[in-house]
Design a protein around this motif. Structure first.
Motif, PDB file in Angstrom:
ATOM      1  N   GLY A  35      18.795   1.941 -24.405  1.00 41.92           N
ATOM      2  CA  GLY A  35      19.426   2.700 -23.327  1.00 41.92           C
ATOM      3  C   GLY A  35      19.148   4.193 -23.430  1.00 41.92           C
ATOM      4  O   GLY A  35      19.055   4.890 -22.422  1.00 41.92           O
ATOM      5  N   GLY A  36      18.995   4.689 -24.658  1.00 40.04           N
ATOM      6  CA  GLY A  36      18.649   6.091 -24.854  1.00 40.04           C
ATOM      7  C   GLY A  36      17.266   6.412 -24.313  1.00 40.04           C
ATOM      8  O   GLY A  36      17.047   7.487 -23.744  1.00 40.04           O
ATOM      9  N   ASP A  37      16.325   5.475 -24.473  1.00 36.75           N
ATOM     10  CA  ASP A  37      14.988   5.670 -23.915  1.00 36.75           C
ATOM     11  C   ASP A  37      15.072   5.778 -22.397  1.00 36.75           C
ATOM     12  O   ASP A  37      14.438   6.630 -21.780  1.00 36.75           O
ATOM     13  CB  ASP A  37      14.070   4.503 -24.279  1.00 36.75           C
ATOM     14  CG  ASP A  37      13.717   4.442 -25.749  1.00 36.75           C
ATOM     15  OD1 ASP A  37      14.451   5.011 -26.578  1.00 36.75           O
ATOM     16  OD2 ASP A  37      12.701   3.807 -26.073  1.00 36.75           O
ATOM     17  N   LYS A  38      15.865   4.881 -21.799  1.00 37.43           N
ATOM     18  CA  LYS A  38      16.010   4.896 -20.343  1.00 37.43           C
ATOM     19  C   LYS A  38      16.586   6.234 -19.880  1.00 37.43           C
ATOM     20  O   LYS A  38      16.080   6.835 -18.926  1.00 37.43           O
ATOM     21  CB  LYS A  38      16.908   3.746 -19.890  1.00 37.43           C
ATOM     22  CG  LYS A  38      17.109   3.707 -18.397  1.00 37.43           C
ATOM     23  CD  LYS A  38      17.991   2.552 -17.974  1.00 37.43           C
ATOM     24  CE  LYS A  38      18.156   2.537 -16.469  1.00 37.43           C
ATOM     25  NZ  LYS A  38      18.992   1.416 -16.027  1.00 37.43           N
ATOM     26  N   ASN A  39      17.635   6.716 -20.547  1.00 33.26           N
ATOM     27  CA  ASN A  39      18.231   8.000 -20.176  1.00 33.26           C
ATOM     28  C   ASN A  39      17.215   9.131 -20.286  1.00 33.26           C
ATOM     29  O   ASN A  39      17.112   9.988 -19.407  1.00 33.26           O
ATOM     30  CB  ASN A  39      19.442   8.306 -21.054  1.00 33.26           C
ATOM     31  CG  ASN A  39      20.611   7.392 -20.767  1.00 33.26           C
ATOM     32  OD1 ASN A  39      20.682   6.749 -19.725  1.00 33.26           O
ATOM     33  ND2 ASN A  39      21.523   7.314 -21.717  1.00 33.26           N
ATOM     34  N   MET A  40      16.472   9.150 -21.395  1.00 32.35           N
ATOM     35  CA  MET A  40      15.468  10.200 -21.599  1.00 32.35           C
ATOM     36  C   MET A  40      14.411  10.144 -20.502  1.00 32.35           C
ATOM     37  O   MET A  40      14.013  11.160 -19.939  1.00 32.35           O
ATOM     38  CB  MET A  40      14.824  10.048 -22.981  1.00 32.35           C
ATOM     39  CG  MET A  40      13.951  11.215 -23.412  1.00 32.35           C
ATOM     40  SD  MET A  40      12.278  11.331 -22.733  1.00 32.35           S
ATOM     41  CE  MET A  40      11.550   9.789 -23.199  1.00 32.35           C
ATOM     42  N   LEU A  41      13.943   8.941 -20.161  1.00 39.40           N
ATOM     43  CA  LEU A  41      12.913   8.809 -19.141  1.00 39.40           C
ATOM     44  C   LEU A  41      13.423   9.224 -17.757  1.00 39.40           C
ATOM     45  O   LEU A  41      12.679   9.831 -16.977  1.00 39.40           O
ATOM     46  CB  LEU A  41      12.383   7.379 -19.113  1.00 39.40           C
ATOM     47  CG  LEU A  41      11.469   7.030 -20.279  1.00 39.40           C
ATOM     48  CD1 LEU A  41      11.264   5.525 -20.368  1.00 39.40           C
ATOM     49  CD2 LEU A  41      10.138   7.757 -20.157  1.00 39.40           C
ATOM     50  N   ASP A  56      15.112  -1.667 -16.218  1.00 35.99           N
ATOM     51  CA  ASP A  56      16.381  -1.939 -15.536  1.00 35.99           C
ATOM     52  C   ASP A  56      17.306  -2.842 -16.342  1.00 35.99           C
ATOM     53  O   ASP A  56      18.463  -3.000 -15.991  1.00 35.99           O
ATOM     54  CB  ASP A  56      16.118  -2.586 -14.173  1.00 35.99           C
ATOM     55  CG  ASP A  56      15.452  -1.631 -13.205  1.00 35.99           C
ATOM     56  OD1 ASP A  56      15.745  -0.414 -13.277  1.00 35.99           O
ATOM     57  OD2 ASP A  56      14.629  -2.089 -12.399  1.00 35.99           O
ATOM     58  N   ASN A  57      16.824  -3.431 -17.407  1.00 36.55           N
ATOM     59  CA  ASN A  57      17.613  -4.406 -18.169  1.00 36.55           C
ATOM     60  C   ASN A  57      18.366  -3.778 -19.344  1.00 36.55           C
ATOM     61  O   ASN A  57      18.786  -4.489 -20.245  1.00 36.55           O
ATOM     62  CB  ASN A  57      16.713  -5.545 -18.651  1.00 36.55           C
ATOM     63  CG  ASN A  57      15.520  -5.046 -19.457  1.00 36.55           C
ATOM     64  OD1 ASN A  57      15.273  -3.844 -19.556  1.00 36.55           O
ATOM     65  ND2 ASN A  57      14.771  -5.970 -20.025  1.00 36.55           N
ATOM     66  N   VAL A  58      18.513  -2.438 -19.338  1.00 39.01           N
ATOM     67  CA  VAL A  58      19.258  -1.751 -20.396  1.00 39.01           C
ATOM     68  C   VAL A  58      20.177  -0.700 -19.770  1.00 39.01           C
ATOM     69  O   VAL A  58      19.979  -0.284 -18.635  1.00 39.01           O
ATOM     70  CB  VAL A  58      18.317  -1.061 -21.421  1.00 39.01           C
ATOM     71  CG1 VAL A  58      17.437  -2.071 -22.128  1.00 39.01           C
ATOM     72  CG2 VAL A  58      17.475   0.017 -20.776  1.00 39.01           C
ATOM     73  N   LYS A  59      21.180  -0.298 -20.530  1.00 39.02           N
ATOM     74  CA  LYS A  59      22.053   0.805 -20.135  1.00 39.02           C
ATOM     75  C   LYS A  59      22.606   1.418 -21.410  1.00 39.02           C
ATOM     76  O   LYS A  59      22.313   0.943 -22.515  1.00 39.02           O
ATOM     77  CB  LYS A  59      23.169   0.319 -19.208  1.00 39.02           C
ATOM     78  CG  LYS A  59      24.067  -0.738 -19.809  1.00 39.02           C
ATOM     79  CD  LYS A  59      25.076  -1.220 -18.802  1.00 39.02           C
ATOM     80  CE  LYS A  59      25.951  -2.292 -19.436  1.00 39.02           C
ATOM     81  NZ  LYS A  59      26.950  -2.781 -18.533  1.00 39.02           N
ATOM     82  N   ASP A  60      23.409   2.457 -21.282  1.00 39.86           N
ATOM     83  CA  ASP A  60      23.970   3.120 -22.461  1.00 39.86           C
ATOM     84  C   ASP A  60      24.574   2.095 -23.413  1.00 39.86           C
ATOM     85  O   ASP A  60      25.420   1.290 -23.005  1.00 39.86           O
ATOM     86  CB  ASP A  60      25.058   4.110 -22.055  1.00 39.86           C
ATOM     87  CG  ASP A  60      24.475   5.385 -21.493  1.00 39.86           C
ATOM     88  OD1 ASP A  60      23.279   5.632 -21.691  1.00 39.86           O
ATOM     89  OD2 ASP A  60      25.225   6.138 -20.858  1.00 39.86           O
ATOM     90  N   GLU A  61      24.115   2.144 -24.638  1.00 46.34           N
ATOM     91  CA  GLU A  61      24.645   1.335 -25.737  1.00 46.34           C
ATOM     92  C   GLU A  61      24.571  -0.174 -25.510  1.00 46.34           C
ATOM     93  O   GLU A  61      25.236  -0.936 -26.201  1.00 46.34           O
ATOM     94  CB  GLU A  61      26.080   1.762 -26.064  1.00 46.34           C
ATOM     95  CG  GLU A  61      26.141   3.219 -26.470  1.00 46.34           C
ATOM     96  CD  GLU A  61      27.551   3.680 -26.773  1.00 46.34           C
ATOM     97  OE1 GLU A  61      28.405   2.855 -27.128  1.00 46.34           O
ATOM     98  OE2 GLU A  61      27.785   4.895 -26.670  1.00 46.34           O
ATOM     99  N   PHE A  62      23.760  -0.637 -24.538  1.00 47.77           N
ATOM    100  CA  PHE A  62      23.564  -2.067 -24.351  1.00 47.77           C
ATOM    101  C   PHE A  62      22.133  -2.345 -23.961  1.00 47.77           C
ATOM    102  O   PHE A  62      21.649  -1.750 -22.997  1.00 47.77           O
ATOM    103  CB  PHE A  62      24.488  -2.630 -23.282  1.00 47.77           C
ATOM    104  CG  PHE A  62      24.278  -4.107 -23.097  1.00 47.77           C
ATOM    105  CD1 PHE A  62      24.876  -5.005 -23.952  1.00 47.77           C
ATOM    106  CD2 PHE A  62      23.435  -4.578 -22.113  1.00 47.77           C
ATOM    107  CE1 PHE A  62      24.654  -6.362 -23.807  1.00 47.77           C
ATOM    108  CE2 PHE A  62      23.207  -5.927 -21.965  1.00 47.77           C
ATOM    109  CZ  PHE A  62      23.819  -6.822 -22.814  1.00 47.77           C
TER     110      PHE A  62
END
Length: 172
Positions: A35-41, A56-62
């Motif tokens: 989820g951290g990668d997604k936020n950074m991107l 799309d299959n991730v979110k913060d801490e999941f």
């Protein structure tokens, strides 16, 4: 889905301006926090105005520990040609690891000397030490002359080249 062979490189690389590839070699928790990668991107895409591959299959801490399909791409250090497909390789983890295979060290050295960027980030959590940092530093010292390994000063242009990131404002 969308991944090729063991290297786990997406088929659609040409559709994006930037792909964030994780290294999965001999380092514990290489798969921590997708989820951290997604936020950074998402932040990178907003600031740099470029097309990035958002999972799309991730979110913060999941999930806390991801599977290869939770990341843009997953590479190891055994194939220099695959490594070259990415301008930045991201290595993260907790605890100790050992890049003891000479061919992997040589590939990493070639990748960096050819202009590739290695971002290493220790996932330090309460109760963990700086083992990952120390192992990463030892690997870089084995690859390069020790005099080449030094901290980047806070006033270095790398922190202000395009955008001022000397005092980052991260979204959790």
């Amino acid at each position: 889905e969308g991944l090729v062979d063991v290297g786990l490189v997406p088929h659609d690389l040409e559709n994006y301006d930037f792909i964030f590839a994780r290294i999965c070699n001999n380092n514990p928790a290489w798969d921590y926090g997708p989820g951290g990668d997604k936020n950074m991107l998402e932040q990178f895409s907003d600031v740099m105005r470029c097309k990035v591959k958002i999972q799309d299959n991730v979110k913060d801490e999941f999930p806390e520990q991801g599977n290869p399909e939770h990341f843009n791409a997953v590479v190891d250090l055994t194939n220099l040609d695959t490594m070259r497909k990415f301008p930045i390789l991201f290595m993260t983890g907790m605890g100790s690891f050992n890049l003891k295979h000479q061919d992997r060290l040589e590939n990493l050295k070639s990748y960096i000397e050819e202009g590739g960027f290695l971002l290493m980030d220790e996932c330090v959590h309460p109760g963990h030490t700086e083992e990952f940092y120390q192992c990463g530093l030892a690997a870089l010292q084995r690859i390069f002359d020790n005099s080449q390994i030094r901290p980047i000063p806070e006033d270095h242009e790398v922190y202000r080249n395009v955008y001022d990131i000397s005092e980052p404002n991260f979204r959790r």
